[in-house]
Design an enzyme around this catalytic site. Structure first.
Site, PDB file in Angstrom:
ATOM      1  N   LEU A   1      83.045  71.361 -10.171  1.00  0.00           N
ATOM      2  CA  LEU A   1      84.379  70.942 -10.583  1.00  0.00           C
ATOM      3  C   LEU A   1      84.809  69.881  -9.581  1.00  0.00           C
ATOM      4  O   LEU A   1      84.649  70.073  -8.370  1.00  0.00           O
ATOM      5  CB  LEU A   1      85.371  72.111 -10.573  1.00  0.00           C
ATOM      6  CG  LEU A   1      85.254  73.128 -11.715  1.00  0.00           C
ATOM      7  CD1 LEU A   1      86.198  74.303 -11.469  1.00  0.00           C
ATOM      8  CD2 LEU A   1      85.568  72.483 -13.062  1.00  0.00           C
ATOM      9  N   ASP A   2      85.361  68.758 -10.055  1.00  0.00           N
ATOM     10  CA  ASP A   2      85.690  67.694  -9.116  1.00  0.00           C
ATOM     11  C   ASP A   2      86.900  68.068  -8.261  1.00  0.00           C
ATOM     12  O   ASP A   2      87.528  69.113  -8.444  1.00  0.00           O
ATOM     13  CB  ASP A   2      85.871  66.353  -9.834  1.00  0.00           C
ATOM     14  CG  ASP A   2      87.038  66.349 -10.813  1.00  0.00           C
ATOM     15  OD1 ASP A   2      88.066  66.985 -10.522  1.00  0.00           O
ATOM     16  OD2 ASP A   2      86.924  65.708 -11.874  1.00  0.00           O
ATOM     17  N   LEU A   3      87.201  67.214  -7.313  1.00  0.00           N
ATOM     18  CA  LEU A   3      88.201  67.495  -6.280  1.00  0.00           C
ATOM     19  C   LEU A   3      89.515  68.018  -6.844  1.00  0.00           C
ATOM     20  O   LEU A   3      90.053  69.027  -6.373  1.00  0.00           O
ATOM     21  CB  LEU A   3      88.451  66.224  -5.465  1.00  0.00           C
ATOM     22  CG  LEU A   3      89.525  66.302  -4.378  1.00  0.00           C
ATOM     23  CD1 LEU A   3      89.076  67.214  -3.246  1.00  0.00           C
ATOM     24  CD2 LEU A   3      89.847  64.914  -3.842  1.00  0.00           C
TER      25      LEU A   3
END
Length: 253
Positions: free
Chosen positions: A113-115
Site C-alpha cells: 500500500l503506498d505512503l
C-alpha cells in the site's frame, strides 16, 4: 547437500524455497541472494538454488544463522497512512515494519500500500506464500473505499468495467460505484484484480478526480472488518488452510 536439478523430497527442500519459507525473502529474491554469494550451508558457499536443505542443517545469510522455517502464518494489519511498505526506506520515512508490535516473527508484506493509502495489508512469515498471493492468476479481488473530490458523471465509472488505456498503460477491468455524494465530494467502492502500482489514483486522476482517502477493505477472502488502525490480527490457522489449501501442521506441504 545436493545440487541436482530434480526436486527430491527425500533429500530435503530446495534452499531458495527454504529461505522464502523462513521469511528471508521471496523465492525469486532468495535466488538473487544466492547468486550474490551471500548464502552458506554447513559453512560452504551455496552457488545453486537447487541445493537441498536437510533438517538441522545450518544455513547462514551474510554470516548470520537463519532459523528453521516455522509454520506458515498470515496476519491482517490495519495500515495507517504515512507509512511506507518496506523494511528500510532510503528517505528515512517511517515504515510499516517499524510500527508493528513486538513479539511477531520476521514478516514480509503481500503486495504494498503506498505512503498515503491505508487499510488492510496482509503480512506473512513465508516468502513463498507472499509471492503466491500476489500472482494475478489467483484472480483475487482487492476492494477499496475511496473518497474523491471533483465533478463527474457516475455513468462514466461504467467505462472502467471494460478496462482503460492511459498514457500507453493498459488497466484491466475495474468495478466502481458511488456509495454517497455531497457536492463535489463522494465516496466510491472500487474492486479490481490486477492492482498495478498506484492504479486507482492514476485511473481516477485520468477521470479528473482527486483522491483524498484510499482505504483497502478486502484482499481476496480476507477482510479489514473492525480491525482498528495500527492493530495486527493473526489469521486463524484453520481458516488459512481452508482458504489457501495448506497442509495441516505435521503433514507435508
Amino acid at each position: 547437500m545436493s545440487t541436482t536439478d530434480q526436486e527430491d523430497p527425500a533429500r530435503g527442500e530446495r534452499i531458495a524455497k527454504w529461505l522464502a519459507r523462513a521469511g528471508v525473502a521471496s523465492r525469486r529474491d532468495a535466488e538473487k541472494i544466492i547468486a550474490e554469494g551471500r548464502v552458506k550451508l554447513g559453512g560452504k558457499l551455496v552457488t545453486q538454488p537447487a541445493t537441498f536443505v536437510q533438517p538441522d542443517d545450518i544455513v547462514t545469510v551474510d554470516g548470520r544463522a537463519v532459523n528453521e522455517p516455522e509454520r506458515t502464518r498470515l496476519f491482517r494489519f490495519h495500515k495507517p497512512p504515512g507509512l511506507v511498505t518496506t523494511h528500510r526506506d532510503p528517505e528515512g520515512r517511517p515504515t510499516v515494519f517499524e510500527r508493528l508490535p513486538e513479539g511477531l516473527p520476521r514478516l514480509i508484506s503481500v503486495g504494498r500500500l503506498d505512503l498515503n493509502s491505508e487499510g488492510l495489508l496482509l503480512l506473512t512469515n513465508d516468502g513463498a506464500l507472499s509471492r503466491r498471493l500476489e500472482l494475478p492468476s489467483n484472480a483475487w479481488v482487492r476492494r477499496y473505499r475511496v473518497r474523491v473530490f471533483g465533478d463527474f458523471d457516475p455513468r462514466a465509472l461504467e467505462m472502467l468495467a471494460k478496462g482503460v488505456t492511459i498514457e500507453g498503460v493498459r488497466y484491466a477491468p475495474i468495478e466502481a460505484g458511488v456509495d454517497s455524494r455531497k457536492g463535489d465530494n463522494a465516496w466510491l467502492t472500487i474492486s479490481l484484480q490486477e492492482g498495478k502500482n498506484r492504479e486507482i489514483r492514476r485511473v481516477l486522476a485520468w477521470m479528473g478526480l482527486e483522491v483524498s482517502r484510499l482505504i483497502r477493505i478486502a484482499y481476496g477472502p480476507f477482510q479489514l472488518g473492525t480491525l482498528e488502525r495500527g492493530m495486527v490480527d493473526e489469521v486463524n490457522p484453520k481458516v488459512l488452510r481452508e482458504q489457501l489449501g495448506l497442509a495441516a501442521p505435521g503433514r507435508k506441504r
